[in-house]
Scaffold this motif. Structure first.
Motif, PDB file in Angstrom:
ATOM      1  N   THR A  42     -27.259 -52.363 -56.335  1.00 39.81           N
ATOM      2  CA  THR A  42     -26.214 -52.023 -56.692  1.00 39.81           C
ATOM      3  C   THR A  42     -25.152 -53.109 -56.812  1.00 39.81           C
ATOM      4  O   THR A  42     -24.034 -53.308 -57.470  1.00 39.81           O
ATOM      5  N   LYS A  43     -25.271 -54.048 -55.874  1.00 36.00           N
ATOM      6  CA  LYS A  43     -24.621 -55.349 -55.793  1.00 36.00           C
ATOM      7  C   LYS A  43     -24.320 -56.168 -57.092  1.00 36.00           C
ATOM      8  O   LYS A  43     -25.224 -56.500 -57.658  1.00 36.00           O
ATOM      9  N   GLY A  44     -23.269 -56.070 -57.669  1.00 34.53           N
ATOM     10  CA  GLY A  44     -23.066 -56.837 -59.059  1.00 34.53           C
ATOM     11  C   GLY A  44     -23.321 -55.845 -60.129  1.00 34.53           C
ATOM     12  O   GLY A  44     -22.937 -56.276 -61.315  1.00 34.53           O
ATOM     13  N   ARG A  45     -23.456 -54.665 -59.859  1.00 29.71           N
ATOM     14  CA  ARG A  45     -23.600 -53.566 -60.930  1.00 29.71           C
ATOM     15  C   ARG A  45     -22.549 -52.606 -60.774  1.00 29.71           C
ATOM     16  O   ARG A  45     -22.527 -51.590 -61.398  1.00 29.71           O
ATOM     17  N   GLY A  46     -21.554 -52.743 -60.023  1.00 34.04           N
ATOM     18  CA  GLY A  46     -20.371 -51.825 -59.762  1.00 34.04           C
ATOM     19  C   GLY A  46     -19.356 -52.074 -60.634  1.00 34.04           C
ATOM     20  O   GLY A  46     -19.156 -52.916 -61.420  1.00 34.04           O
ATOM     21  N   PRO A  47     -18.340 -51.053 -60.881  1.00 33.60           N
ATOM     22  CA  PRO A  47     -18.386 -49.946 -60.060  1.00 33.60           C
ATOM     23  C   PRO A  47     -19.515 -49.052 -60.164  1.00 33.60           C
ATOM     24  O   PRO A  47     -19.926 -48.815 -61.549  1.00 33.60           O
ATOM     25  N   VAL A  48     -19.967 -48.160 -59.288  1.00 34.74           N
ATOM     26  CA  VAL A  48     -20.966 -47.222 -59.413  1.00 34.74           C
ATOM     27  C   VAL A  48     -19.811 -45.779 -59.476  1.00 34.74           C
ATOM     28  O   VAL A  48     -18.860 -45.767 -58.592  1.00 34.74           O
ATOM     29  N   ARG A  49     -20.865 -44.725 -60.122  1.00 25.93           N
ATOM     30  CA  ARG A  49     -20.134 -43.442 -59.950  1.00 25.93           C
ATOM     31  C   ARG A  49     -21.322 -42.295 -59.454  1.00 25.93           C
ATOM     32  O   ARG A  49     -22.333 -42.630 -60.077  1.00 25.93           O
ATOM     33  N   ILE A  50     -21.023 -41.388 -58.581  1.00 31.01           N
ATOM     34  CA  ILE A  50     -22.196 -40.536 -58.430  1.00 31.01           C
ATOM     35  C   ILE A  50     -22.314 -39.539 -59.615  1.00 31.01           C
ATOM     36  O   ILE A  50     -21.278 -38.844 -60.130  1.00 31.01           O
ATOM     37  N   VAL A  51     -23.474 -39.379 -59.994  1.00 32.03           N
ATOM     38  CA  VAL A  51     -23.693 -38.343 -61.002  1.00 32.03           C
ATOM     39  C   VAL A  51     -24.736 -37.289 -60.612  1.00 32.03           C
ATOM     40  O   VAL A  51     -24.962 -36.298 -61.187  1.00 32.03           O
ATOM     41  N   TYR A  52     -25.143 -37.188 -59.367  1.00 30.82           N
ATOM     42  CA  TYR A  52     -25.984 -36.333 -58.623  1.00 30.82           C
ATOM     43  C   TYR A  52     -25.968 -36.433 -57.272  1.00 30.82           C
ATOM     44  O   TYR A  52     -26.055 -37.427 -56.770  1.00 30.82           O
ATOM     45  N   HIS A  53     -25.843 -35.262 -56.454  1.00 27.30           N
ATOM     46  CA  HIS A  53     -26.256 -35.109 -55.233  1.00 27.30           C
ATOM     47  C   HIS A  53     -26.797 -33.962 -54.869  1.00 27.30           C
ATOM     48  O   HIS A  53     -26.364 -32.938 -55.403  1.00 27.30           O
ATOM     49  N   GLN A  54     -27.627 -33.922 -53.626  1.00 25.06           N
ATOM     50  CA  GLN A  54     -28.185 -32.843 -53.090  1.00 25.06           C
ATOM     51  C   GLN A  54     -28.204 -32.747 -51.537  1.00 25.06           C
ATOM     52  O   GLN A  54     -28.557 -33.878 -51.155  1.00 25.06           O
ATOM     53  N   ARG A  55     -27.777 -31.968 -50.921  1.00 26.60           N
ATOM     54  CA  ARG A  55     -27.683 -31.868 -49.587  1.00 26.60           C
ATOM     55  C   ARG A  55     -29.048 -31.201 -48.882  1.00 26.60           C
ATOM     56  O   ARG A  55     -29.519 -30.324 -49.415  1.00 26.60           O
TER      57      ARG A  55
END
Length: 95
Positions: A42-55
């Motif tokens: 992800t370095k250099g590909r930011g900004p990033v955003r969360i599109v999915y998460h599961q706990r």
């Protein structure tokens, strides 16, 4: 000990690519990714955003799911993201 603190997430990078990872502190990890310290990918590909998460209740379960998701083709990852977005029980707001 906090329940379900182990999180598998998918990020969408600025270039549209997807990154799957594991953390036990989602907000801190997102900040690290956006500061260029989160992962080599992800370095250099930011900004990033969360599109999915599961706990998950255990790290082992989360790591298994992270591995499973990483093996999926992009279309299946997009389906996971769509299902999470359509499910009112999944809360992505705030990230």
């Amino acid at each position: 000990m906090e329940q379900n603190k182990h999180v598998v997430y998918i990020l969408q990078c600025r270039d549209g690519s997807l990154y799957t990872g594991y953390t036990n502190n989602l907000q801190k990890r997102l900040e690290a990714h956006n500061a260029g310290r989160g992962a080599k990918y992800t370095k250099g590909r930011g900004p990033v955003r969360i599109v999915y998460h599961q706990r998950f209740p255990t790290k082992a379960e989360a790591m298994r799911e992270e591995y499973r998701i990483k093996q999926l083709p992009r279309s299946h990852k997009q389906q996971l993201m769509k299902e999470a977005h359509d499910d009112p029980a999944v809360q992505l707001s705030g990230y």
